[in-house]
Design a protein around this motif. Structure first.
Motif, PDB file in Angstrom:
ATOM      1  N   TYR A 188       0.846  -1.029   0.015  1.00  0.00           N
ATOM      2  CA  TYR A 188       0.085  -0.054  -0.225  1.00  0.00           C
ATOM      3  C   TYR A 188       0.756   1.195   0.013  1.00  0.00           C
ATOM      4  N   ARG A 244       0.990   5.659  -0.272  1.00  0.00           N
ATOM      5  CA  ARG A 244      -0.067   6.752  -0.306  1.00  0.00           C
ATOM      6  C   ARG A 244       1.057   8.066  -0.197  1.00  0.00           C
ATOM      7  N   THR A 263       1.222  11.568   2.284  1.00  0.00           N
ATOM      8  CA  THR A 263       0.687  12.113   3.653  1.00  0.00           C
ATOM      9  C   THR A 263       1.616  13.489   3.934  1.00  0.00           C
ATOM     10  N   THR A 308       5.955  10.478   0.831  1.00  0.00           N
ATOM     11  CA  THR A 308       5.331   9.294   0.335  1.00  0.00           C
ATOM     12  C   THR A 308       5.740   8.090   1.409  1.00  0.00           C
TER      13      THR A 308
END
Length: 849
Positions: free
Chosen positions: A107, A109, A111, A472
């Motif tokens: 996973y 994403r 932030t 990341t």
């Protein structure tokens, strides 16, 4: 596109359509990362419900992209490179032993916040504030940890790799990383220990018989070819115009074999500060790693005596120092890293030093040892072997908060204490592993034994720094044990209430005036509903929503007003109760007393003197008047006096809740949990009584003014209605979930610990919204109330959810269906999104020992 309406049966759907519903999200179709959003998901608000929202909504528990994850071949790989990489990871099993386990899922994403955590041992990690770490009392988000707290790190790593490197290559690498110059066409080794120099020479000859050592000056040797080999190919060099500027072949000499080898390992050309231990070494079997560390420490390491014997290793390469600390764990040798300034060419450079002390000095000598002149020093250390102080590798004293022996005196006699009862003083200290093991044997306590013999070292947090920017981050899943080691630290791989409350405010007036809502706020986060969610404007737009604040009324305990004002937290009014508003059962539950014990009898007798209003001082006076109970009087009077610190007693001033369309927030965040339960009990009893009486009059057509149907939304619900034991709120909650629908009362229970919520609540729920659950006890709790139409493993559906914030499985007993949904984003500011009490970009680093 047809809407999905949960909490509404077919008959009501036919009668009302979508009228009187709350837009809580969208339907998820598909599995895993292939899932996509389709129809709106609506929640019925016309009928009373018992709803449970459980699991962890935010899947923000991720690690910085450069975090190293240990694989089963011994290599340490940045987590960002694991997407297409095979291999198991190192984790902690249910017996608290380190092992390897399968990983799945990857996973990624972006932030804007990370926490940079530093530990006493020198280990560091950067991770999102929500990411849980293991403490002695369980997994806790980083944002809930404090400096001085202790978290689990492995004290040993499993011996899993089987690759064998030639001994001479291991030696050469260790020597050249420690004291070699390997750049600009040179390979130079510097050392004055004759035994080490000869060992290097022998290894060099085995590597390539055409290489030899040429002494440049005392203690400095250059690696040269005996017979230079010419290149067999032609190299063409062109100028800027593309013309051949120079050609060479037979006249140029080939690179030395050792340079080619170092280049293939990626280490040639690295200056001292940029050196690293190649993956080939990390992936080697234990005998190779032992030899590597032996030769490395024999060069740049030291063994010395101050107050006690210590071993150290120094380098200006941070990467090498962390790799060496990691490799020491293969032997169960614990160490700490510290920084210092080293003078080099009239300049001071930051250098890094590993220090090994205590029982681990002897362990290092036996498992790894030194070579050359330092062998003599290690023999001195062994001959002066003394009893080691175990005050480093201890169990956090928080253990005494979750374990109490059957008898401290009996335990003291077992330990041969002169005064056995003095054993109770152990609670003031962190016990050694050996002491805890002895206690476990005497008490026949298997859990204590596992803890004492675990592969966990409890490292101390010395610094927490909030980082803000664009980062990341990544995460993986370990299905069986739900944790893995990252940077040699063991890591674990409320929102819905706000969405429901916002939807109440958005209802049309003709429906809203028949409803009201009460939010039980245990974290002090719902007052922010008054402000728009400016952080997620782009996300809201994708849902065709706008950021906005809502009209809510925030009530706080009257005696806490100054605290809220000083903290700059908005509120609208205060509330308080008279002591006489409490019944005897409330007082007993508040102080965790029963009428079967003398202190409970004393308090009951004192309260029996009153019929109506009274003050705390009145009760203290009545306690004093009771005959006997000399010991209990002091206990009860002290308990009563502590109530003055709660700020809840004064004039009877209950908040007005049952008003059309009103959203009331009771902020209990500064109150102890037993007081929160009492406050909820007092308010809920009043609501239940008033709505029950109103319902009776409605049925007899005796009411001119309609009293709205209340929705009670309880955050951290497991603390108010626990699966074990009782709180002051337990009885009224049980009554409302069983009888509350008839007078029109709805309840929403929100908890991340479903297994700790009373089973009776789950059995009465007609709607359950389950975000991702990881704890076995929580999954089993959900399975225990599965209806007959749910003939499959709910855990699979939950595990198949995509890694999206708000993804959930809905169990709807009204339509007897199950849906996958994604909860919509909050329009108002979510005060609980990142409650981290750290100054941004300001280090809180404490000096290392």
């Amino acid at each position: 596109m047809p809407e999905v309406i949960i909490g509404r049966d077919e008959e009501d759907t036919r009668l009302f359509g979508t009228e009187g519903t709350l837009f809580i999200g969208k339907h998820l179709v598909g599995t895993g990362e292939e899932a996509h959003l389709t129809s709106p998901v609506l929640l019925d608000a016309l009928r009373p419900h018992v709803i449970c929202i459980t699991g962890k909504r935010g899947y923000g528990k991720c690690l910085h992209e450069d975090t190293l994850v240990t694989l089963d071949d011994g290599s340490c790989v940045p987590i960002k490179e694991l997407e297409n990489k095979e291999g198991k990871v190192v984790c902690l099993n249910d017996n608290l032993k380190v092992q390897v386990a399968e990983k799945e899922g990857f996973y990624k994403r972006v932030t804007d916040k990370l926490v940079h955590l530093k530990l006493r041992s020198g280990r560091e990690i950067k991770l999102t504030p929500e990411h849980p770490l293991l403490t002695i009392t369980g997994w806790k988000p980083v944002q809930d940890l404090k400096i001085g707290g202790r978290i689990a790190v492995p004290r040993i790593l499993p011996d899993v790799s089987a690759k064998k490197m030639p001994e001479h290559e291991i030696k050469l690498l260790a020597y050249l990383i420690a004291e070699g110059h390997i750049a600009k066409g040179y390979v130079v080794f510097s050392n004055k220990d004759k035994k080490i120099v000869q060992d290097f020479r022998d290894a060099l000859e085995k590597f390539d018989a055409n290489l030899h050592m040429k002494q440049m000056r005392d203690g400095m040797f250059r690696v040269c070819q005996i017979k230079k080999a010419k290149k067999s190919h032609v190299t063409i060099v062109r100028n800027k115009l593309g013309q051949i500027a120079k050609g060479s072949g037979g006249g140029r000499y080939d690179k030395r074999s050792i340079i080619k080898w170092l280049e293939a390992l990626g280490i040639y050309g690295k200056l001292s500060k940029d050196k690293f231990v190649p993956q080939d070494v990390l992936k080697s079997e234990i005998t190779c790693i032992r030899l590597f560390l032996n030769r490395l420490f024999s060069c740049d390491g030291s063994i010395y005596k101050t107050a006690a014997w210590q071993i150290s290793y120094s380098t200006i390469s941070e990467k090498v120092i962390r790799q060496v600390q990691h490799l020491l764990l293969r032997f169960g040798v614990l160490s700490k890293i510290r920084t210092k300034k080293t003078k080099c060419n009239e300049k001071y450079l930051e250098s890094f030093e590993i220090v090994i002390d205590g029982e681990f000095v002897e362990k290092f000598v036996h498992e790894i040892g030194f070579f050359g002149k330092k062998e003599e020093r290690q023999q001195e250390a062994l001959q002066e072997r003394k009893k080691r102080n175990p005050n480093v590798d201890t169990i956090p004293k928080g253990i005494w908060g979750i374990y109490k022996p059957a008898s401290w005196a009996a335990l003291g006699r077992h330990f041969n204490y002169a005064y056995p009862k003095a054993m109770r003083e152990s609670m003031d200290y962190a016990p050694s592993r050996q002491k805890l093991l002895q206690i476990a044997g005497f008490e026949k306590n298997e859990a204590l034994r596992l803890l004492a013999e675990s592969d966990i070292f409890w490292d101390e947090i010395v610094s927490m720094e909030l980082l803000e920017g664009t980062y990341t981050v990544y995460d993986i899943t370990v299905p069986e044990y739900h944790n893995f080691t990252a940077n040699d630290i063991i890591v674990h791989n409320s929102y819905g209430i706000g969405v429901i409350a916002e939807e109440f405010a958005r209802l049309p007036d003709k429906i809203k005036r028949n409803l009201c809502a009460l939010i039980v706020d245990t974290q002090g986060i719902f007052w922010t509903m008054k402000s728009p969610n400016e952080q997620d404007i782009s996300l809201l737009r994708s849902w065709n929503l706008a950021a906005q604040g809502f009209k809510v009324q925030v009530y706080i305990p009257a005696g806490q007003e100054k605290l809220f004002v000083d903290a700059g937290i908005e509120f609208d009014a205060t509330f308080s109760f008279q002591p006489g508003d409490l019944g005897t059962e409330d007082w007993l539950a508040l102080f965790s007393l029963t009428i079967m014990e003398p202190a409970g009898v004393l308090l009951q007798n004192a309260l029996a003197q009153f019929n109506g209003s009274y003050t705390i001082e009145d009760v203290i006076g009545a306690v004093e008047m009771q005959e006997g109970f000399d010991k209990e009087k002091l206990i009860i009077k002290n308990l009563l006096r502590t109530t003055g610190q709660w700020g809840i007693f004064g004039a009877s001033k209950m908040p007005s809740i049952l008003e059309p369309g009103k959203i009331t927030i009771l902020d209990m965040s500064l109150s102890p949990q037993n007081v929160r339960s009492l406050l909820l009990a007092l308010v809920a009893r009043k609501l239940f009584h008033e709505r029950t009486e109103a319902r009776r009059k409605e049925e007899l057509f005796e009411m001119d003014k309609k009293i709205p149907f209340p929705w009670i939304l309880i955050d951290e619900a497991h603390n108010f209605a626990p699966s074990k034991g009782k709180t002051p709120a337990s009885d009224i909650i049980d009554k409302i979930v069983k009888e509350g629908r008839q007078p029109g009362i709805s309840v929403v229970f929100a908890t991340q610990r479903l297994g700790r919520l009373h089973a009776e609540i789950l059995s009465q729920c007609d709607v359950i919204i389950a975000h991702r659950l990881t704890a076995k006890v929580d999954i089993e709790a959900l399975k225990s109330i599965m209806q007959t139409y749910m003939l499959f493993d709910i855990a699979k559906d939950i595990n198949d959810l995509p890694r999206l914030k708000g993804a959930a499985v809905v169990l709807d007993d009204n339509s007897e269906r199950i849906y996958k949904i994604r909860i919509r984003p909050r329009q108002s500011w979510h005060g609980g999104s990142s409650p981290l009490a750290l100054p941004a970009k300001e280090s809180m680093l404490l000096p290392l020992r």
